[in-house]
Design a protein around this motif. Structure first.
Motif, mmCIF file in Angstrom:
data_model
loop_
_atom_site.group_PDB
_atom_site.id
_atom_site.type_symbol
_atom_site.label_atom_id
_atom_site.label_comp_id
_atom_site.label_asym_id
_atom_site.label_seq_id
_atom_site.Cartn_x
_atom_site.Cartn_y
_atom_site.Cartn_z
ATOM 1 N N ARG A 82 2.861 17.421 -4.601
ATOM 2 C CA ARG A 82 3.552 15.547 -4.059
ATOM 3 C C ARG A 82 2.769 14.912 -4.642
ATOM 4 N NH1 ARG A 82 4.911 15.511 1.536
ATOM 5 N NH2 ARG A 82 6.060 13.282 1.182
ATOM 6 N N GLY A 83 1.513 15.261 -5.289
ATOM 7 C CA GLY A 83 0.187 13.424 -5.491
ATOM 8 C C GLY A 83 -0.890 14.073 -4.627
ATOM 9 N N GLU B 54 -2.822 13.558 -0.483
ATOM 10 C CA GLU B 54 -2.668 13.021 0.271
ATOM 11 C C GLU B 54 -3.926 12.576 0.935
ATOM 12 O OE1 GLU B 54 -1.166 14.970 4.654
ATOM 13 O OE2 GLU B 54 -1.656 15.745 3.512
ATOM 14 N N THR C 211 -4.603 8.870 -9.782
ATOM 15 C CA THR C 211 -3.400 9.469 -9.470
ATOM 16 C C THR C 211 -2.141 8.714 -9.712
ATOM 17 O OG1 THR C 211 -5.242 10.719 -8.188
ATOM 18 C CG2 THR C 211 -3.003 10.018 -7.163
ATOM 19 N N SER C 212 -1.367 8.994 -9.897
ATOM 20 C CA SER C 212 0.339 8.449 -8.960
ATOM 21 C C SER C 212 1.488 7.920 -8.257
ATOM 22 C CB SER C 212 0.649 8.492 -10.274
ATOM 23 O OG SER C 212 1.202 9.981 -10.741
ATOM 24 N N THR C 213 0.430 8.902 -7.774
ATOM 25 C CA THR C 213 0.740 9.180 -6.142
ATOM 26 C C THR C 213 0.454 9.897 -5.301
ATOM 27 O OG1 THR C 213 3.191 9.607 -7.194
ATOM 28 C CG2 THR C 213 2.930 10.110 -4.527
ATOM 29 N N VAL C 214 -0.223 8.264 -4.376
ATOM 30 C CA VAL C 214 -0.118 9.274 -2.751
ATOM 31 C C VAL C 214 0.330 8.623 -2.099
ATOM 32 C CG1 VAL C 214 -2.808 8.098 -1.224
ATOM 33 C CG2 VAL C 214 -3.209 7.790 -3.858
ATOM 34 N N TRP C 215 -0.018 9.696 -0.908
ATOM 35 C CA TRP C 215 1.329 9.352 0.438
ATOM 36 C C TRP C 215 0.405 10.173 2.100
ATOM 37 C CZ3 TRP C 215 1.540 14.951 2.672
ATOM 38 C CH2 TRP C 215 1.583 15.772 1.733
ATOM 39 N N PHE D 129 2.617 1.118 1.587
ATOM 40 C CA PHE D 129 2.719 2.392 2.058
ATOM 41 C C PHE D 129 4.476 1.724 2.433
ATOM 42 C CE2 PHE D 129 -1.114 4.189 1.112
ATOM 43 C CZ PHE D 129 -1.386 5.499 0.632
ATOM 44 N N ASP E 77 8.634 6.927 3.793
ATOM 45 C CA ASP E 77 9.899 7.587 2.939
ATOM 46 C C ASP E 77 11.010 8.784 3.522
ATOM 47 O OD1 ASP E 77 9.479 10.402 1.419
ATOM 48 O OD2 ASP E 77 9.877 8.493 -0.279
#
Length: 99
Positions: free
Chosen positions: A30-31, A33, A65-69, A88, A91
């Motif tokens: 997912r990217g 975390e 990194t394009s996605t951080v969750w 943030f 989601d």
């Protein structure tokens, strides 16, 4: 780190030699975390927010990194506020479960 699965840093306030917690990135499909932990005695001092801001900047610029969750427990309102300050957005919510 060597396996490319995660990075972890100590959170050390300016002018101190002692860590108040840690923050890190774990890499998944997912990217990245992000997760942080600060000792209770040092809550509400802005340490998690400042550290997360630096880690996000590093993830986006140095690691591309394009996605951080982040996952967090509903009752962890302090960390929820940290994430909101950094842009943030919620989601999804996972259903409750019994351990």
């Amino acid at each position: 780190f060597q396996a490319g699965e995660a990075l972890r840093w100590a959170i050390v306030p300016a002018g101190s030699e002692d860590s108040v917690g840690s923050i890190g990135l774990s890499f998944t499909d997912r990217g990245a975390e992000i997760g942080a932990a600060v000792g209770r005695a040092d809550w509400n001092q802005g340490y998690a927010t400042a550290a997360a801001r630096l880690v996000l900047q590093y993830a986006m610029t140095e690691l591309a990194t394009s996605t951080v969750w982040a996952d967090l427990l509903e009752e962890n309102t302090a960390y929820s506020r940290v994430l909101e300050k950094l842009g943030f957005v919620l989601d999804s919510e996972l259903p409750e479960f019994d351990e």
